[in-house]
Write an enzyme that holds these catalytic residues in place. Structure first.
Site, PDB file in Angstrom:
ATOM      1  N   TYR A 185     -19.697 -32.711 -67.171  1.00  0.00           N
ATOM      2  CA  TYR A 185     -20.411 -33.922 -67.002  1.00  0.00           C
ATOM      3  C   TYR A 185     -19.892 -34.980 -66.505  1.00  0.00           C
ATOM      4  O   TYR A 185     -18.695 -35.351 -66.726  1.00  0.00           O
ATOM      5  CB  TYR A 185     -21.665 -33.703 -67.784  1.00  0.00           C
ATOM      6  N   ARG A 334     -26.255 -21.370 -80.505  1.00  0.00           N
ATOM      7  CA  ARG A 334     -26.855 -19.905 -80.247  1.00  0.00           C
ATOM      8  C   ARG A 334     -27.234 -19.407 -81.548  1.00  0.00           C
ATOM      9  O   ARG A 334     -28.300 -18.672 -81.605  1.00  0.00           O
ATOM     10  CB  ARG A 334     -25.951 -19.105 -79.506  1.00  0.00           C
ATOM     11  N   ARG A 580     -18.570   2.100 -56.447  1.00  0.00           N
ATOM     12  CA  ARG A 580     -19.968   1.731 -56.395  1.00  0.00           C
ATOM     13  C   ARG A 580     -20.389   1.929 -54.880  1.00  0.00           C
ATOM     14  O   ARG A 580     -19.611   1.607 -53.944  1.00  0.00           O
ATOM     15  CB  ARG A 580     -20.193   0.308 -56.826  1.00  0.00           C
ATOM     16  N   TRP A 595     -18.457 -12.374 -64.463  1.00  0.00           N
ATOM     17  CA  TRP A 595     -17.129 -12.968 -63.777  1.00  0.00           C
ATOM     18  C   TRP A 595     -15.946 -12.505 -64.925  1.00  0.00           C
ATOM     19  O   TRP A 595     -14.755 -12.371 -64.585  1.00  0.00           O
ATOM     20  CB  TRP A 595     -17.184 -14.227 -63.236  1.00  0.00           C
ATOM     21  N   GLY A 666     -36.936   1.633 -72.224  1.00  0.00           N
ATOM     22  CA  GLY A 666     -36.524   2.662 -70.988  1.00  0.00           C
ATOM     23  C   GLY A 666     -37.282   3.687 -70.984  1.00  0.00           C
ATOM     24  O   GLY A 666     -37.404   4.337 -69.960  1.00  0.00           O
TER      25      GLY A 666
HETATM   26 FE1  SF4 Z   1     -29.249 -14.638 -78.335  1.00  0.00          FE
HETATM   27 FE2  SF4 Z   1     -27.483 -13.501 -76.851  1.00  0.00          FE
HETATM   28 FE3  SF4 Z   1     -27.975 -16.215 -76.756  1.00  0.00          FE
HETATM   29 FE4  SF4 Z   1     -26.717 -15.359 -78.645  1.00  0.00          FE
HETATM   30  S1  SF4 Z   1     -25.952 -15.264 -76.677  1.00  0.00           S
HETATM   31  S2  SF4 Z   1     -28.470 -16.467 -78.509  1.00  0.00           S
HETATM   32  S3  SF4 Z   1     -27.751 -13.333 -79.017  1.00  0.00           S
HETATM   33  S4  SF4 Z   1     -29.205 -14.238 -75.997  1.00  0.00           S
END
Ligand code: SF4
Length: 697
Positions: A185, A334, A580, A595, A666
């Site tokens: 940034y 996360r 593919r 990627w 699924g």
């Molecule tokens: Fe959730 Fe995956 Fe993001 Fe981790 S990386 S917070 S498991 S969505």
């Protein structure tokens, strides 16, 4: 409240023994933190939605033990906004939102710091119709735009904007401010010779390139008074030709001398072509960079707490890092999405009950770079706490058939709501396709999700019945409701020779990778095909993909030695061709992951071929046609990974028998149902069933 001690799960030694460093208090300027985990900044794309929901998101983390929380980035002016979904902290309406959040966090006993940022050349022209600005007019492959070079007046105004924004943060009651100066940034752009081509007071040599970020630090420091200021600075840009480690360290030292109370070390730019946060990056891989910054600060007599971040997913890892003394705090971002109670569960001695972040990025970073609200693949409640944290109580008897992602989450949420849940699984372990994913190099954390559900379902009293395949709907007649989460099976391919012995489906290949030969042709190059190619070729001992991650080896050369920094991964002994019919290799995978994985398999020697038509399979491989030319792809094994079909037979039987049921995952739709959708449907089905079958009284 920490969860009750689960039966049958051995608790570790006393929490104080387990995390002595982590649970020791630490000071950030005037702020005393109760422990050494910070909740790092995440842009949620929810900042401009209902502020009560944003407050609930943060409060849930405070209740789970979060100490200092850093908000998602708040732009100091319009031209610096990362997109239309970013807060403009000097707008009164946006301030009103944050005031509610700050009050809620404080009422819950938490601490919250505001992250101030300016995106510079990463700003979105479409957000407000403004030209991005930057030190120099250098095109950005990330924003796909060329910014205007800032004039002296614009530079002065921007520094003033940071100062004014910091004054707002203090007025709103934030406990700290973090200045965003990494990830490519604006501040980072000024510091880098790649993006700062000036030859004036703001550029021309490393000292002058430091002037802008240091001026911002001084201005913010002045505005904050005694409120702590953290600087998020790049420890390694991972962009060819960018700042050297010595220059990065010198900037950190200069920022401390300008008043920073802590340095939060970021890694990589959005334009970097080195994976930094993907699952294939080893846990703790970037700690040595933060350790280097700390050493430089100490040697310059400018020591302040240094914070390590990126790919640290558990408190056990954090404790090892902190115990080695190389940094002072660990920032988790996360992991707080995946489990808001990661701290309280771990501190209470139950780390096996933590829902671990698997580094997939699919519901968080991938969304934050676009417009979708952020959540978490393994915890779909994240960001939607008002809707889903507490479901209506139910005492219904519910059968969940199939223990893949959708079924596991439905069973968990229903049991949490009070339902008596029986979970039937035909295999010998719950987890469904996560069991396959967990075999793929760099994705072993997917097995942590299975571990979490095994322990959490046991804690909640779910009756898990393994090795039970239910084909007869009548056997489920005693339940109030049935959730059909029976998943998918591989789709075959209508090509002459598809029945030959060398042809396997992907599920068979995952289950028996040793049965696959030395020359493999994979038909289908979506996420499963790419993962399978990765599994089949990346078995080299000691490679970054196969080895347990070193946590604190103190050597940045680790990255180069393991091929993360310079792409030196050697080719696989197996010859793998990935084919593919249409579309890109790995299409459908997350933007931030595709990627990295595709480049990893290419480095391992996988040949990728697109736009083919499959003509026939013979005992020596596959005949394809591309651009009117026939080619024989030699293979001793042909694996078909060309899509899936729903296992939905049970739903028909239940309908015929008049048994109330819900089909999810699924089993409902084989196409387009990825893990994000599956977990989400599991949660939504549970909420709907709990609402429809409330507890008596
Ligand atoms: Fe959730 Fe995956 Fe993001 Fe981790 S990386 S917070 S498991 S969505």
């Amino acid at each position: 409240m920490p969860p009750a001690a689960p039966q049958g799960i051995a608790a570790f030694g006393s929490p104080a023994q387990r995390y002595p460093m982590l649970q020791s208090p630490v000071r950030l300027g005037s702020l005393r933190l109760p422990h050494r985990i910070m909740m790092g900044s995440m842009h949620l794309n929810r900042e401009l939605a209902d502020p009560r929901a944003l407050a609930a998101f943060y409060v849930e983390r405070v209740r789970g033990g979060a100490g200092l929380i850093i908000t998602g980035a708040a732009a100091v002016n319009q031209e610096g906004a990362g997109g239309a979904g970013y807060t403009l902290i000097r707008e009164t309406a946006h301030q009103d939102r944050w005031r509610k959040v700050v009050t809620a966090v404080h009422d819950a006993g938490g601490l919250i710091g505001l992250q101030l940022f300016h995106a510079g050349r990463y700003a979105s022209r479409s957000a407000f119709g403004l030209s991005p600005v930057a030190p120099s007019a250098v095109y950005s492959g990330y924003s796909r735009d060329t910014p205007d070079a800032m004039t002296d007046a614009q530079i002065a105004a921007t520094i003033a904007d940071f100062q004014a924004a910091a004054e707002v943060a203090v007025a709103l009651g934030f406990d700290a401010v973090e200045v965003m100066g990494s990830e490519g940034y604006l501040l980072n752009q000024f510091a880098s010779p790649v993006t700062n081509l000036r030859d004036d007071a703001w550029g021309g040599d490393p000292a002058r390139r430091r002037e802008f970020p240091v001026a911002v630090a001084r201005a913010v420091r002045h505005a904050l008074g005694s409120t702590p200021m953290l600087m998020r600075l790049s420890g390694a840009d991972l962009v060819p030709g960018s700042s050297t480690p010595e220059e990065a360290d010198a900037l950190a030292i200069a920022c401390v001398r300008a008043g920073a109370d802590a340095i939060d070390v970021g890694i990589g730019w959005h334009e970097s072509r080195v994976p930094t946060v993907q699952s294939l990056v080893p846990h703790g891989a970037w700690v040595p960079v933060a350790a280097r910054v700390k050493t430089a600060l100490v040697e310059a007599a400018a020591a302040v707490p240094v914070i390590a971040a990126n790919r640290i997913v558990s408190l056990d890892q954090a404790e090892r890092i902190l115990g080695s003394g190389v940094v002072d705090l660990v920032s988790l971002a996360r992991p707080f999405l995946a489990d808001p109670r990661i701290l309280s569960k771990s501190f209470a001695g139950h780390p096996t009950l933590v829902n671990t972040c698997i580094g997939c990025n699919e519901a968080c970073i991938d969304r934050s770079l676009g417009r979708e609200p952020v959540s978490c693949l393994v915890n779909p409640t994240a960001g939607r706490e008002l809707e889903f944290s507490v479901l209506p109580r139910t005492s219904a008897r519910v059968a969940v058939v199939g223990a893949g992602p959708a079924g596991m989450e439905a069973a968990r949420a229903l049991a949490d709501a009070g339902a008596l849940v029986s979970l039937f699984e035909a295999g010998q372990r719950i987890g469904g396709q996560f069991l396959m994913a967990g075999m793929v190099p760099g994705k072993s954390d997917f097995l942590e999700t299975v571990r979490y559900f095994e322990h959490e379902l046991a804690r909640l009293g779910v009756r898990v019945k393994l090795g039970v395949s239910i084909a007869n709907a009548a056997k489920l007649a005693g339940f109030d409701h049935v959730v059909v989460s029976t998943g998918v099976h591989p789709r075959g391919i209508a090509v002459p020779g598809a029945g030959l012995p060398l042809v396997l489906d992907y599920a068979h290949a995952f289950r028996n990778p040793d049965a696959v030969g030395d020359a493999v042709a994979i038909i289908g190059a979506g996420g499963i095909g790419v993962d399978l190619a990765h599994l089949l070729c990346a078995v080299r001992a000691g490679s970054v993909f196969g080895c347990p991650a070193p946590i604190t080896n103190g050597r940045e050369s680790f990255l180069i030695a393991n091929g993360l920094a310079d792409g030196t991964l050697g080719p696989s002994a197996r010859r793998v061709t990935l084919m593919r019919r249409a579309g890109a290799i790995g299409a459908g995978m997350g933007a931030t992951t595709r990627w990295a994985v595709v480049s990893a398999i290419r480095r391992a020697g996988v040949r990728t071929v697109t736009d083919v038509t499959y003509q026939a399979i013979d005992s020596g491989g596959v005949w394809v046609e591309r651009d009117g030319i026939r080619e024989h792809i030699e293979a001793d094994t042909v694996v078909v990974a060309a899509g899936q079909e729903s296992n939905d037979a049970l739903a028909g039987g239940l309908a015929a028998a008049g048994i109330a049921h819900t089909v999810i995952g699924g089993a409902l739709a084989a196409s387009g149902t990825n893990a994000v959708v599956a977990f989400d449907q599991g949660l939504r089905a549970a909420a709907a069933i709990a609402a429809a079958l409330p507890a008596a009284g």
